[in-house]
Design a protein around this motif. Structure first.
Motif, PDB file in Angstrom:
ATOM      1  N   GLY A  32      -3.024 -14.258  -0.874  1.00  0.00           N
ATOM      2  CA  GLY A  32      -2.883 -15.710  -0.994  1.00  0.00           C
ATOM      3  C   GLY A  32      -1.858 -16.251  -0.022  1.00  0.00           C
ATOM      4  O   GLY A  32      -1.559 -15.650   1.024  1.00  0.00           O
ATOM      5  N   SER A  33      -1.301 -17.390  -0.385  1.00  0.00           N
ATOM      6  CA  SER A  33      -0.404 -18.123   0.507  1.00  0.00           C
ATOM      7  C   SER A  33       0.886 -17.342   0.751  1.00  0.00           C
ATOM      8  O   SER A  33       1.299 -16.500  -0.045  1.00  0.00           O
ATOM      9  N   SER A  34       1.509 -17.640   1.887  1.00  0.00           N
ATOM     10  CA  SER A  34       2.801 -17.037   2.200  1.00  0.00           C
ATOM     11  C   SER A  34       3.887 -17.639   1.307  1.00  0.00           C
ATOM     12  O   SER A  34       3.708 -18.717   0.734  1.00  0.00           O
ATOM     13  N   LYS A  38       4.540 -12.216  -2.837  1.00  0.00           N
ATOM     14  CA  LYS A  38       3.734 -10.997  -2.718  1.00  0.00           C
ATOM     15  C   LYS A  38       4.591  -9.817  -2.268  1.00  0.00           C
ATOM     16  O   LYS A  38       4.566  -8.750  -2.890  1.00  0.00           O
ATOM     17  N   THR A  39       5.325 -10.000  -1.180  1.00  0.00           N
ATOM     18  CA  THR A  39       6.198  -8.921  -0.698  1.00  0.00           C
ATOM     19  C   THR A  39       7.281  -8.606  -1.722  1.00  0.00           C
ATOM     20  O   THR A  39       7.711  -7.454  -1.869  1.00  0.00           O
ATOM     21  N   THR A 589      -4.801 -13.936  -7.014  1.00  0.00           N
ATOM     22  CA  THR A 589      -4.648 -14.898  -5.926  1.00  0.00           C
ATOM     23  C   THR A 589      -3.438 -15.781  -6.185  1.00  0.00           C
ATOM     24  O   THR A 589      -3.314 -16.397  -7.239  1.00  0.00           O
ATOM     25  N   PHE A 590      -2.548 -15.825  -5.217  1.00  0.00           N
ATOM     26  CA  PHE A 590      -1.401 -16.730  -5.263  1.00  0.00           C
ATOM     27  C   PHE A 590      -1.719 -17.903  -4.340  1.00  0.00           C
ATOM     28  O   PHE A 590      -1.752 -17.760  -3.117  1.00  0.00           O
ATOM     29  N   SER A 591      -1.942 -19.074  -4.930  1.00  0.00           N
ATOM     30  CA  SER A 591      -2.386 -20.234  -4.147  1.00  0.00           C
ATOM     31  C   SER A 591      -1.243 -21.099  -3.655  1.00  0.00           C
ATOM     32  O   SER A 591      -1.437 -21.974  -2.826  1.00  0.00           O
ATOM     33  N   GLY A 592      -0.048 -20.886  -4.173  1.00  0.00           N
ATOM     34  CA  GLY A 592       1.055 -21.771  -3.824  1.00  0.00           C
ATOM     35  C   GLY A 592       1.145 -22.982  -4.737  1.00  0.00           C
ATOM     36  O   GLY A 592       2.129 -23.710  -4.731  1.00  0.00           O
ATOM     37  N   SER A 593       0.106 -23.217  -5.539  1.00  0.00           N
ATOM     38  CA  SER A 593       0.082 -24.341  -6.475  1.00  0.00           C
ATOM     39  C   SER A 593      -0.983 -24.022  -7.522  1.00  0.00           C
ATOM     40  O   SER A 593      -1.665 -23.001  -7.455  1.00  0.00           O
TER      41      SER A 593
END
Length: 611
Positions: A32-34, A38-39, A589-593
């Motif tokens: 997903g988004s930066s 995630k890291t 999934t990391f969408s940022g929102s």
């Protein structure tokens, strides 16, 4: 040999929403988004397995516990609990996923303390590797295998993914290369090193002399890098004087900069006034032009009226009495005769002339007033222009004073950096002198002992697995891939991994880790059983591919290769997996929102938070 399985990573804190990711026992993709954590997940896994670098991002503030869930080889659940920055890990033989208040079943050290009460020995004992030895140097010394010798092969962070250091080594250096070679021998053959006893002191002294010679060479090299031959005390005094000079120059620069800012602001205000004056002067000139045309029109009207009056008088049109047309006396003229018309015309000419004269007089006053305004505005504009010139001169003077100040400041800063560098070199020299004295007093590593190498047929089998992994991704120019047991690096396409660019280094590191896991797990050789890869695809780009991302062909084949992975795989990436992988794996999934913006959920508002 047994394998471990990661079940979840959880951050918990009082009054905070729990942050957790659950891992599939086979294949998990987190993408997903930066800047969504995630890291941070990969760093946290490494930290919970004994890593010494505490993962830290602003959103983790306030969380008091990190929980890592595992399944032991026999299927027993295990939860490791560690406080951020804590030196101990609390072991619970249960699957815990919230803030833990229960008494732990065991407490082990997060760092290796050369005993059986650290996390390294605890977990290695669960997979049957707690009594394995590895070689630590070319002299033949050995030590017990550490968990860190295996975690860097199973948990690959984004920085290590592209680091030129060979993927089999934790760090650079000859000792690290020897240890890595011994660990690879254990993994590929299942055979560890026999424990070695201390060799005679005579051999240690021979090695000691070599180390002392090396230190002497380093000392000479460091002395050559010193800019001046000054003692640390002299350097410190000079640095203190420079700090005082810097403060004085900074104050002077601040004063001049403040004056410059005020002068620029005043110059801008003058420019606005000049623009306003010119606009008003333009309006006055425009009005004067228009009123001049109107004055000409009034004067033309008066001239025409005067001409009409003179013509009437000449012909007698405006005289009352006998008709100039028929000679009839007024009493004999008909009621509608022209006498009335001519009289009214004469009166109309007089009235119109009077009105026009009045309008012309008013217009003349207005024009006179506008001309006065014009002269005043022109003078005002000239005054403002002079003030602008004066302001420009003042700014030029300030800039002339600022130039040497800035140049002097740069020179002083450069001198300070030189002194600080010399101080660092002096400190390094002191450390080398201390280390040299310690070598002289304590002795050194024993003489070299022959090393047991990995059989050629085993290396060939591993190279074949590595080649199949690369071929399955459809990457061009990666023929003859293989592992070099002496240098510790892998190569492909005739070039070592360190000789490739960042993108290929990342892919070759990932391919090495995957091939090693496949080789060991398929043959029931030692391995932790799981593989965590952070950003193996981010920096790769195919040759002649005009894009800032990896071609979907490589991305898709990379992800699909894990659908048949023999152990547990966790991939952290920005690239989107193909639909068939999304259906066959656990995808987070990391969408940022939205519902899942990142690893950490949104914090509750202050009105509802728990103090």
């Amino acid at each position: 040999m047994g394998s471990l399985t990661l079940t979840h990573l959880t951050y918990a804190g009082s009054g905070l929403p729990t942050a957790r990711v659950d891992f599939d026992p086979k294949f998990t993709v987190i993408y997903g988004s930066s800047n969504t954590g995630k890291t941070f997940i990969v760093d946290s896994i490494d930290y919970m397995l004994g890593g010494h670098v505490r993962p830290s991002i602003p959103r983790a503030a306030g969380y008091s516990q990190i929980l890592l869930g595992l399944l032991l080889p026999d299927g027993t659940p295990l939860t490791l609990v560690r406080k951020p920055g804590g030196k101990s890990i609390y072991v619970h033989h249960a699957d815990l996923r919230n803030l833990v208040h229960a008494t732990p079943d065991a407490v082990v050290s997060a760092r290796r303390i050369r005993s059986r009460r650290d996390i390294s020995h605890f977990l290695l004992s669960k997979v049957g590797l707690d009594d394995s030895y590895i070689r630590t140097n070319e002299a033949g010394n050995t030590e017990l295998l550490k968990l860190a010798d295996l975690t860097h092969l199973a948990v690959v962070t984004d920085t290590r993914m592209i680091d030129p250091t060979p993927p089999s080594q934790r760090t650079r250096g000859t000792a690290a290369r020897t240890s890595a070679r011994s660990v690879m021998k254990l993994l590929l053959t299942g055979e560890d090193e026999p424990p070695a006893a201390k060799l005679p002191n005579a051999a240690q002294r021979r090695i000691q002399r070599s180390k002392i010679n090396l230190i002497d060479s380093l000392v000479l090299d460091l002395y050559a890098k010193l800019s001046r031959d000054q003692t640390p005390a002299e350097l410190q005094q000079q640095l203190a004087r420079l700090e005082g000079t810097l403060e004085d120059m900074a104050r002077s620069l601040a004063r001049e900069s403040e004056q410059q800012a005020r002068a620029v602001a005043a110059r801008a205000q003058l420019a606005e006034k000049v623009a306003e004056s010119e606009n008003r002067l333009g309006e006055v000139l425009d009005l004067l032009g228009r009123f001049g045309i109107l004055r000409q029109q009034y004067q033309s009207d008066l001239a025409r009226l005067e001409m009409v009056s003179e013509a009437g008088n000449l012909l007698g049109y405006f005289q009352v009495g006998r008709c100039v047309f028929c000679g009839a006396e007024p009493e004999h003229q008909h009621p509608q005769h022209g006498v009335q018309e001519t009289t009214q015309l004469h009166e109309a000419v007089i009235v119109e002339s009077t009105k026009t004269h009045t309008l012309l007089a008013d217009l003349q006053l207005t024009i006179s007033d506008l001309e006065a305004q014009r002269d005043e505005l022109a003078q005002h504009r000239a005054d403002l222009t002079r003030q602008v010139d004066e302001a420009d001169n003042a700014l030029a003077q300030i800039e002339a004073r600022l130039a040497p100040l800035n140049e002097g400041l740069r020179e002083v800063v450069a001198e300070r950096l030189r002194i600080e560098r010399d101080l660092e070199l002096r400190a390094r020299l002191d450390e080398l002198d201390e280390h040299r004295a310690q070598l002289v007093s304590e002795g050194a590593v024993p003489a070299k002992r022959a090393e047991a190498l990995i059989a050629g047929r085993i290396l060939t089998s591993f190279d074949q697995v590595l080649q199949r992994v690369l071929d399955s991704w459809r990457i061009p120019d990666v023929e003859d891939a293989g592992y070099d047991p002496y240098g510790g690096d892998v190569s492909a396409g005739g070039t070592t991994r360190a000789g490739h660019g960042r993108g290929m280094r990342a892919l070759l590191h990932a391919a090495f880790s995957i091939a090693l896991a496949r080789y060991c797990l398929d043959r029931r050789l030692p391995h932790l059983g799981f593989l965590v890869l952070d950003s193996p695809l981010v920096t790769y780009k195919e040759p002649d591919y005009d894009a800032d991302r990896i071609p979907p062909n490589v991305i898709d084949h990379f992800y699909r290769s894990f659908l048949a992975f023999p152990g547990q795989a966790i991939i952290v990436e920005n690239a989107t997996p193909p639909p068939d992988v999304i259906e066959g794996a656990r995808v987070i999934t990391f969408s940022g929102s939205g519902d899942r913006p990142g690893f950490f959920p949104a914090r509750p508002s202050s009105a509802h938070s728990v103090s």
